[in-house]
Design a protein around this motif. Structure first.
Motif, PDB file in Angstrom:
ATOM      1  N   ASN A 163      37.979  37.388  40.032  1.00  0.00           N
ATOM      2  CA  ASN A 163      36.676  38.012  40.205  1.00  0.00           C
ATOM      3  C   ASN A 163      36.790  39.532  40.161  1.00  0.00           C
ATOM      4  O   ASN A 163      37.742  40.118  40.671  1.00  0.00           O
ATOM      5  N   HIS A 164      35.783  40.145  39.551  1.00  0.00           N
ATOM      6  CA  HIS A 164      35.724  41.607  39.527  1.00  0.00           C
ATOM      7  C   HIS A 164      35.254  42.134  40.878  1.00  0.00           C
ATOM      8  O   HIS A 164      34.464  41.503  41.568  1.00  0.00           O
ATOM      9  N   SER A 165      35.732  43.303  41.252  1.00  0.00           N
ATOM     10  CA  SER A 165      35.264  43.958  42.468  1.00  0.00           C
ATOM     11  C   SER A 165      35.169  45.455  42.231  1.00  0.00           C
ATOM     12  O   SER A 165      36.039  46.055  41.601  1.00  0.00           O
ATOM     13  N   PRO A 168      38.274  47.078  44.582  1.00  0.00           N
ATOM     14  CA  PRO A 168      39.337  46.105  44.312  1.00  0.00           C
ATOM     15  C   PRO A 168      40.401  46.057  45.398  1.00  0.00           C
ATOM     16  O   PRO A 168      40.704  47.061  46.042  1.00  0.00           O
ATOM     17  N   ASN A 169      40.958  44.851  45.589  1.00  0.00           N
ATOM     18  CA  ASN A 169      42.089  44.698  46.507  1.00  0.00           C
ATOM     19  C   ASN A 169      43.384  44.434  45.740  1.00  0.00           C
ATOM     20  O   ASN A 169      44.416  44.154  46.335  1.00  0.00           O
ATOM     21  N   ALA A 170      43.313  44.503  44.406  1.00  0.00           N
ATOM     22  CA  ALA A 170      44.491  44.281  43.569  1.00  0.00           C
ATOM     23  C   ALA A 170      44.319  45.047  42.261  1.00  0.00           C
ATOM     24  O   ALA A 170      43.213  45.478  41.922  1.00  0.00           O
ATOM     25  N   LYS A 171      45.414  45.206  41.536  1.00  0.00           N
ATOM     26  CA  LYS A 171      45.337  45.892  40.245  1.00  0.00           C
ATOM     27  C   LYS A 171      46.444  45.386  39.329  1.00  0.00           C
ATOM     28  O   LYS A 171      47.473  44.874  39.776  1.00  0.00           O
ATOM     29  N   ALA A 172      46.192  45.519  38.032  1.00  0.00           N
ATOM     30  CA  ALA A 172      47.224  45.195  37.051  1.00  0.00           C
ATOM     31  C   ALA A 172      48.276  46.295  37.079  1.00  0.00           C
ATOM     32  O   ALA A 172      47.959  47.473  37.234  1.00  0.00           O
ATOM     33  N   THR A 184      51.312  41.434  35.410  1.00  0.00           N
ATOM     34  CA  THR A 184      51.670  41.527  36.824  1.00  0.00           C
ATOM     35  C   THR A 184      50.486  42.078  37.600  1.00  0.00           C
ATOM     36  O   THR A 184      49.941  43.125  37.248  1.00  0.00           O
ATOM     37  N   ILE A 185      50.065  41.363  38.630  1.00  0.00           N
ATOM     38  CA  ILE A 185      48.977  41.802  39.501  1.00  0.00           C
ATOM     39  C   ILE A 185      49.571  42.082  40.871  1.00  0.00           C
ATOM     40  O   ILE A 185      50.243  41.220  41.446  1.00  0.00           O
ATOM     41  N   ILE A 186      49.352  43.278  41.394  1.00  0.00           N
ATOM     42  CA  ILE A 186      49.877  43.612  42.718  1.00  0.00           C
ATOM     43  C   ILE A 186      48.717  43.864  43.676  1.00  0.00           C
ATOM     44  O   ILE A 186      47.645  44.326  43.273  1.00  0.00           O
ATOM     45  N   ALA A 187      48.932  43.521  44.935  1.00  0.00           N
ATOM     46  CA  ALA A 187      47.910  43.704  45.964  1.00  0.00           C
ATOM     47  C   ALA A 187      47.865  45.161  46.402  1.00  0.00           C
ATOM     48  O   ALA A 187      48.900  45.810  46.561  1.00  0.00           O
ATOM     49  N   LEU A 188      46.656  45.673  46.588  1.00  0.00           N
ATOM     50  CA  LEU A 188      46.467  47.016  47.120  1.00  0.00           C
ATOM     51  C   LEU A 188      46.279  46.988  48.630  1.00  0.00           C
ATOM     52  O   LEU A 188      46.440  48.008  49.297  1.00  0.00           O
ATOM     53  N   LEU A 189      45.910  45.807  49.152  1.00  0.00           N
ATOM     54  CA  LEU A 189      45.682  45.611  50.579  1.00  0.00           C
ATOM     55  C   LEU A 189      46.401  44.345  51.017  1.00  0.00           C
ATOM     56  O   LEU A 189      46.892  43.574  50.191  1.00  0.00           O
ATOM     57  N   VAL A 190      46.444  44.118  52.311  1.00  0.00           N
ATOM     58  CA  VAL A 190      46.980  42.859  52.827  1.00  0.00           C
ATOM     59  C   VAL A 190      45.982  41.751  52.512  1.00  0.00           C
ATOM     60  O   VAL A 190      44.803  41.839  52.864  1.00  0.00           O
ATOM     61  N   LEU A 191      46.436  40.697  51.809  1.00  0.00           N
ATOM     62  CA  LEU A 191      45.569  39.590  51.435  1.00  0.00           C
ATOM     63  C   LEU A 191      45.842  38.395  52.339  1.00  0.00           C
ATOM     64  O   LEU A 191      46.996  38.013  52.539  1.00  0.00           O
ATOM     65  N   PHE A 192      44.775  37.814  52.863  1.00  0.00           N
ATOM     66  CA  PHE A 192      44.903  36.630  53.698  1.00  0.00           C
ATOM     67  C   PHE A 192      44.864  35.382  52.825  1.00  0.00           C
ATOM     68  O   PHE A 192      44.465  35.430  51.660  1.00  0.00           O
ATOM     69  N   SER A 193      45.262  34.248  53.380  1.00  0.00           N
ATOM     70  CA  SER A 193      45.385  33.017  52.598  1.00  0.00           C
ATOM     71  C   SER A 193      44.060  32.580  51.983  1.00  0.00           C
ATOM     72  O   SER A 193      44.037  31.929  50.946  1.00  0.00           O
ATOM     73  N   CYS A 194      42.950  32.926  52.614  1.00  0.00           N
ATOM     74  CA  CYS A 194      41.640  32.513  52.111  1.00  0.00           C
ATOM     75  C   CYS A 194      41.038  33.542  51.159  1.00  0.00           C
ATOM     76  O   CYS A 194      39.922  33.376  50.685  1.00  0.00           O
ATOM     77  N   GLU A 195      41.761  34.599  50.875  1.00  0.00           N
ATOM     78  CA  GLU A 195      41.234  35.701  50.076  1.00  0.00           C
ATOM     79  C   GLU A 195      42.014  35.825  48.779  1.00  0.00           C
ATOM     80  O   GLU A 195      43.233  35.926  48.780  1.00  0.00           O
ATOM     81  N   GLY A 196      41.315  35.788  47.670  1.00  0.00           N
ATOM     82  CA  GLY A 196      41.972  35.917  46.380  1.00  0.00           C
ATOM     83  C   GLY A 196      41.983  37.355  45.904  1.00  0.00           C
ATOM     84  O   GLY A 196      41.219  38.193  46.392  1.00  0.00           O
ATOM     85  N   PRO A 197      42.849  37.673  44.934  1.00  0.00           N
ATOM     86  CA  PRO A 197      42.878  39.031  44.383  1.00  0.00           C
ATOM     87  C   PRO A 197      41.620  39.332  43.583  1.00  0.00           C
ATOM     88  O   PRO A 197      41.131  38.492  42.830  1.00  0.00           O
ATOM     89  N   LYS A 198      41.090  40.528  43.761  1.00  0.00           N
ATOM     90  CA  LYS A 198      39.876  40.948  43.063  1.00  0.00           C
ATOM     91  C   LYS A 198      40.110  42.329  42.462  1.00  0.00           C
ATOM     92  O   LYS A 198      39.858  43.344  43.100  1.00  0.00           O
ATOM     93  N   PRO A 199      40.607  42.374  41.227  1.00  0.00           N
ATOM     94  CA  PRO A 199      40.836  43.675  40.587  1.00  0.00           C
ATOM     95  C   PRO A 199      39.549  44.243  40.020  1.00  0.00           C
ATOM     96  O   PRO A 199      38.545  43.542  39.873  1.00  0.00           O
ATOM     97  N   SER A 200      39.572  45.522  39.724  1.00  0.00           N
ATOM     98  CA  SER A 200      38.452  46.151  39.031  1.00  0.00           C
ATOM     99  C   SER A 200      38.623  45.926  37.547  1.00  0.00           C
ATOM    100  O   SER A 200      39.712  46.065  37.008  1.00  0.00           O
ATOM    101  N   LYS A 201      37.537  45.572  36.858  1.00  0.00           N
ATOM    102  CA  LYS A 201      37.606  45.324  35.416  1.00  0.00           C
ATOM    103  C   LYS A 201      36.699  46.270  34.652  1.00  0.00           C
ATOM    104  O   LYS A 201      36.243  45.974  33.564  1.00  0.00           O
ATOM    105  N   THR A 202      36.396  47.412  35.236  1.00  0.00           N
ATOM    106  CA  THR A 202      35.572  48.387  34.531  1.00  0.00           C
ATOM    107  C   THR A 202      36.408  49.588  34.177  1.00  0.00           C
ATOM    108  O   THR A 202      37.462  49.805  34.730  1.00  0.00           O
TER     109      THR A 202
END
Length: 202
Positions: A163-165, A168-172, A184-202
């Motif tokens: 999903n786009h955000s 974002p909490n992740a980035k390529a 490769t997608i890396i997390a920008l924040l601490v991600l919890f098990s119920c939270e998926g990565p949301k990179p910016s796509k703009t």
């Protein structure tokens, strides 16, 4: 989203109002001013012709539309199918281009020429000496260009489904030495098990 369609029980989930296209395109809406502004700066300002002040800018945008139409005609000539005729419209084609812009990532793979010459270099004599009689002049002619990596763009199925955000909490991520063609997608924040990565796509 545009006021004509509504999901069942959507009134129980308050969301910020949709933001219309800064250029006035009626079919384009965004989740925030930040997202609308980012898309306007990246590509939408070139395709939207409803809010133009400069004649030069209007001419440039019209050229972009003409190029899109010409490429669509070439695509239609190559793969047209009567059952898919509604898809061969400039509006749909524009959305496809937009999806590509939002979902593709840079692709970098090692130079196959470099891999070949490294293989020759690792050979043992006398086979290496015989091979280098042919390959060395080619290597000398190429100079440093022999190791130039191959660059392009690609779709990565998992990354494209993220999903786009606008926050974002992740980035390529890819380093100069990463030439394996992987995303490769890396997390920008601490991600919890119920939270998926949301990179910016703009």
């Amino acid at each position: 989203m545009n006021g004509e369609l509504r999901l069942p029980c959507s009134e129980k989930f308050s969301l910020p109002p949709p933001v219309p296209c800064p250029g006035g395109r009626g079919e384009a809406y965004y989740c925030s001013m930040l997202c609308a502004g980012a898309n306007w700066e990246s590509s939408n300002s070139l395709l939207c012709t409803d809010d133009i002040d400069s004649p030069d800018e209007a001419s440039f945008r019209m050229q972009i539309k003409e190029l899109a139409y010409e490429s669509l005609q070439l695509l239609e000539t190559a793969i047209f199918d009567k059952e898919c005729e509604p898809l061969f419209s400039l509006e749909i084609y524009g959305h496809i281009i937009g999806m590509f812009e939002l979902n593709h990532l840079d692709l970098v793979v090692a130079s196959p020429v470099e891999i070949y010459f490294l293989y020759i270099d690792e050979m043992t004599n006398p086979d290496k000496e015989e091979a280098e009689k042919i390959t060395q002049p080619i290597l000398d002619a190429l100079g440093e260009d022999y190791s130039t990596c191959c660059e392009g763009t690609a779709f990565f199925p998992l990354q494209s489904c993220m999903n786009h955000s606008c926050c974002p909490n992740a980035k390529a991520f890819k380093r100069d030495e990463d030439r394996d063609g992987q995303a490769t997608i890396i997390a920008l924040l601490v991600l919890f098990s119920c939270e998926g990565p949301k990179p910016s796509k703009t």
